[in-house]
Motif scaffolding. Structure first.
Motif, short mmCIF file in Angstrom:
data_model
loop_
_atom_site.label_atom_id
_atom_site.label_comp_id
_atom_site.label_asym_id
_atom_site.label_seq_id
_atom_site.Cartn_x
_atom_site.Cartn_y
_atom_site.Cartn_z
N SER A 11 0.83 -1.22 0.00
CA SER A 11 0.00 0.00 0.00
C SER A 11 0.86 1.26 0.00
O SER A 11 2.03 1.24 0.40
CB SER A 11 -0.90 -0.02 1.25
N ILE A 13 3.12 4.41 0.06
CA ILE A 13 4.48 4.75 -0.34
C ILE A 13 5.29 3.49 -0.68
O ILE A 13 6.08 3.48 -1.63
CB ILE A 13 5.17 5.57 0.78
N ASP A 32 4.81 -7.63 3.49
CA ASP A 32 3.68 -6.91 4.10
C ASP A 32 2.81 -7.92 4.84
O ASP A 32 2.86 -9.12 4.57
CB ASP A 32 2.86 -6.18 3.02
N THR A 34 -0.44 -7.47 4.72
CA THR A 34 -1.57 -7.54 3.80
C THR A 34 -1.09 -8.18 2.51
O THR A 34 -0.01 -7.87 2.02
CB THR A 34 -2.07 -6.12 3.47
N ALA A 46 4.24 -11.26 6.19
CA ALA A 46 4.77 -11.33 7.56
C ALA A 46 4.25 -10.17 8.40
O ALA A 46 4.10 -9.06 7.91
CB ALA A 46 6.30 -11.30 7.53
N ASP A 47 4.01 -10.44 9.68
CA ASP A 47 3.66 -9.40 10.64
C ASP A 47 4.96 -8.92 11.28
O ASP A 47 5.58 -9.62 12.07
CB ASP A 47 2.71 -9.96 11.70
N LEU A 48 5.36 -7.69 10.94
CA LEU A 48 6.67 -7.18 11.34
C LEU A 48 6.70 -6.71 12.80
O LEU A 48 7.67 -6.08 13.21
CB LEU A 48 7.08 -6.04 10.40
N ILE A 71 9.59 0.55 4.90
CA ILE A 71 8.50 1.51 4.70
C ILE A 71 7.25 1.16 5.50
O ILE A 71 6.45 2.04 5.83
CB ILE A 71 8.19 1.65 3.19
N ALA A 112 10.95 7.61 8.05
CA ALA A 112 10.64 8.30 9.31
C ALA A 112 9.49 9.25 9.04
O ALA A 112 8.55 8.89 8.32
CB ALA A 112 11.88 9.00 9.84
N TYR A 154 3.52 7.26 18.08
CA TYR A 154 3.97 7.46 16.70
C TYR A 154 5.16 8.41 16.66
O TYR A 154 6.18 8.14 16.03
CB TYR A 154 2.82 8.00 15.85
N LYS A 158 9.22 7.50 15.46
CA LYS A 158 9.96 8.18 14.38
C LYS A 158 11.16 8.94 14.92
O LYS A 158 12.21 9.01 14.28
CB LYS A 158 9.01 9.11 13.61
N GLY A 185 6.26 14.89 5.06
CA GLY A 185 5.14 15.54 5.73
C GLY A 185 3.90 14.74 5.40
O GLY A 185 4.00 13.58 4.99
N VAL A 187 1.19 12.75 3.66
CA VAL A 187 1.11 12.14 2.33
C VAL A 187 -0.25 11.49 2.15
O VAL A 187 -0.75 10.82 3.07
CB VAL A 187 2.22 11.06 2.15
N THR A 189 -2.25 8.90 1.55
CA THR A 189 -2.31 7.43 1.49
C THR A 189 -3.45 7.01 2.42
O THR A 189 -4.03 7.87 3.11
CB THR A 189 -1.00 6.77 1.98
N ILE A 191 -3.50 6.00 5.32
CA ILE A 191 -3.37 6.35 6.74
C ILE A 191 -3.43 7.85 7.02
O ILE A 191 -3.42 8.26 8.17
CB ILE A 191 -2.11 5.73 7.42
P1 NAI Z 1 -0.03 2.73 4.17
O1 NAI Z 1 -0.96 2.35 5.25
O2 NAI Z 1 -0.58 3.00 2.83
O3 NAI Z 1 1.11 1.62 4.05
C1 NAI Z 1 1.68 1.02 5.17
C2 NAI Z 1 1.88 -0.46 4.90
O4 NAI Z 1 2.50 -1.04 6.05
C3 NAI Z 1 0.55 -1.20 4.65
O5 NAI Z 1 0.60 -1.95 3.45
C4 NAI Z 1 0.44 -2.10 5.87
O6 NAI Z 1 -0.21 -3.33 5.62
C5 NAI Z 1 1.91 -2.30 6.25
N1 NAI Z 1 1.99 -2.75 7.64
C6 NAI Z 1 1.38 -2.21 8.72
N2 NAI Z 1 1.58 -2.97 9.79
C7 NAI Z 1 2.34 -4.02 9.40
C8 NAI Z 1 2.86 -5.16 10.06
N3 NAI Z 1 2.61 -5.40 11.36
N4 NAI Z 1 3.60 -6.03 9.35
C9 NAI Z 1 3.83 -5.82 8.02
N5 NAI Z 1 3.35 -4.77 7.34
C10 NAI Z 1 2.61 -3.88 8.03
O7 NAI Z 1 0.77 4.01 4.71
P2 NAI Z 1 1.90 4.95 4.05
O8 NAI Z 1 1.42 6.32 4.20
O9 NAI Z 1 2.32 4.44 2.73
O10 NAI Z 1 3.08 4.76 5.10
C11 NAI Z 1 4.36 4.30 4.78
C12 NAI Z 1 5.36 4.86 5.77
O11 NAI Z 1 5.43 6.27 5.63
C13 NAI Z 1 5.01 4.59 7.23
O12 NAI Z 1 6.18 4.22 7.93
C14 NAI Z 1 4.50 5.92 7.71
O13 NAI Z 1 4.69 6.09 9.09
C15 NAI Z 1 5.36 6.87 6.90
N6 NAI Z 1 4.79 8.21 6.79
C16 NAI Z 1 3.56 8.42 6.24
C17 NAI Z 1 3.00 9.68 6.18
C18 NAI Z 1 1.64 9.93 5.63
O14 NAI Z 1 1.11 11.04 5.85
N7 NAI Z 1 1.02 9.00 4.94
C19 NAI Z 1 3.75 10.84 6.70
C20 NAI Z 1 5.04 10.53 7.22
C21 NAI Z 1 5.52 9.26 7.26
#
Ligand code: NAI
Length: 254
Positions: A11, A13, A32, A34, A46-48, A71, A112, A154, A158, A185, A187, A189, A191
């Protein structure tokens, strides 16, 4: 081509980073919790947040890895210990476990956040977190009162990730292995809504001053660049990619 591990590849990024790395000729191994693997060469479910699962994953991943893009991440709508386990302790466990499987010159990129910029204020807690095992996350969170209030879990995950990456600037220098963070900042997505819900006024203020949130397409090329050989001298540092938000905060402070 390079062999790159991308966690969170299902999902946002992570998904876009997997696409960009594949388009650049890399063999992408997606990880992932999912299941979604149409855009990666191999997929590992895998559950990380779980030590035994991480150890099994480290075991099954191949040798000869050129890059890791850490990521996967959770927002503070998930339980605090899950946030800390996935974003920090599990990430560190996986990365350290994979070091022997990395090729010389490998690049590690940790996602981060702008939310981690206050790390200097958290140094005592960061020090206390240094040797905590991923399976001891709940105990650490309770001992140091790191809860989801105000998104604290959170923010801490980070902050500690940025500090850990800086601390390890030269740990694997003899093998040319380097590690950096990228700090987005807001993004757009799945979340982003969770952040607006949990970070309240702060996230609303960010949204007010920005022209637009970032997109996965804004972030993935930066991560791919850091995974490439073009950035061999970028080491142990944090690269903000936030539409100007971090400099806006600094300018308003001074
Ligand atoms: P997202 O929710 O679209 O993607 C995150 C992915 O991590 C998902 O596919 C999810 O299944 C996976 N994940 C969650 N828990 C897991 C686990 N226990 N085991 C394995 N995989 C797991 O979110 P996004 O926005 O792409 O986030 C990516 C990174 O960017 C994250 O580390 C987030 O903290 C960081 N970030 C995101 C921002 C935003 O505004 N979206 C801003 C700053 C940082």
């Amino acid at each position: 081509g390079k062999t790159i591990i991308v966690t969170g590849s299902a999902s946002g990024i992570g998904l876009e980073t997997a696409r960009v790395c594949t388009a650049m000729g890399a063999k992408v191994l997606g990880v992932d919790v999912t299941k979604r693997f149409d855009h990666v060469e191999e997929f590992y479910r895998a559950d990380l947040s779980d030590g035994a699962t991480l150890d099994a994953l480290i075991d099954v991943l191949p040798n000869g890895i050129d890059g890791i893009a850490n990521i996967a991440g959770l927002p503070p709508t998930a339980p605090a210990e899950k946030v800390l386990a996935v974003n920090l302790f599990g990430l560190k466990h996986l990365t350290l476990g994979l070091i022997p499987k990395l090729n010389n010159g490998a690049s590690i990129v940790n996602l981060a956040s702008l939310a981690g910029f206050g790390w200097p204020d958290a140094i005592p807690k960061i020090r206390a977190s240094e040797n905590v095992h991923v399976d001891d996350t709940a105990r650490f969170a309770a001992e140091h009162q790191i809860t989801n209030e105000g998104g604290r879990s959170y923010f801490f995950s980070k902050e500690a990730l940025i500090a850990w990456t800086m601390q390890n600037r030269w740990t694997w220098r003899d093998r040319g292995i380097r590690m950096n963070t990228v700090s987005p900042g807001p993004v757009d997505t799945p979340i982003l809504g969770d952040f607006l819900e949990t970070l309240g006024a702060r996230a609303e203020e960010d949204a007010r001053v920005m022209d637009r949130p970032g997109t996965p397409q804004d972030l993935a090329p930066i991560i791919a660049f850091l995974l490439s050989d073009m950035t061999a001298w970028i080491r142990g540092t944090n690269i903000p990619a936030d539409g100007g938000m971090s400099s806006n905060i600094l300018c308003e402070m001074h």
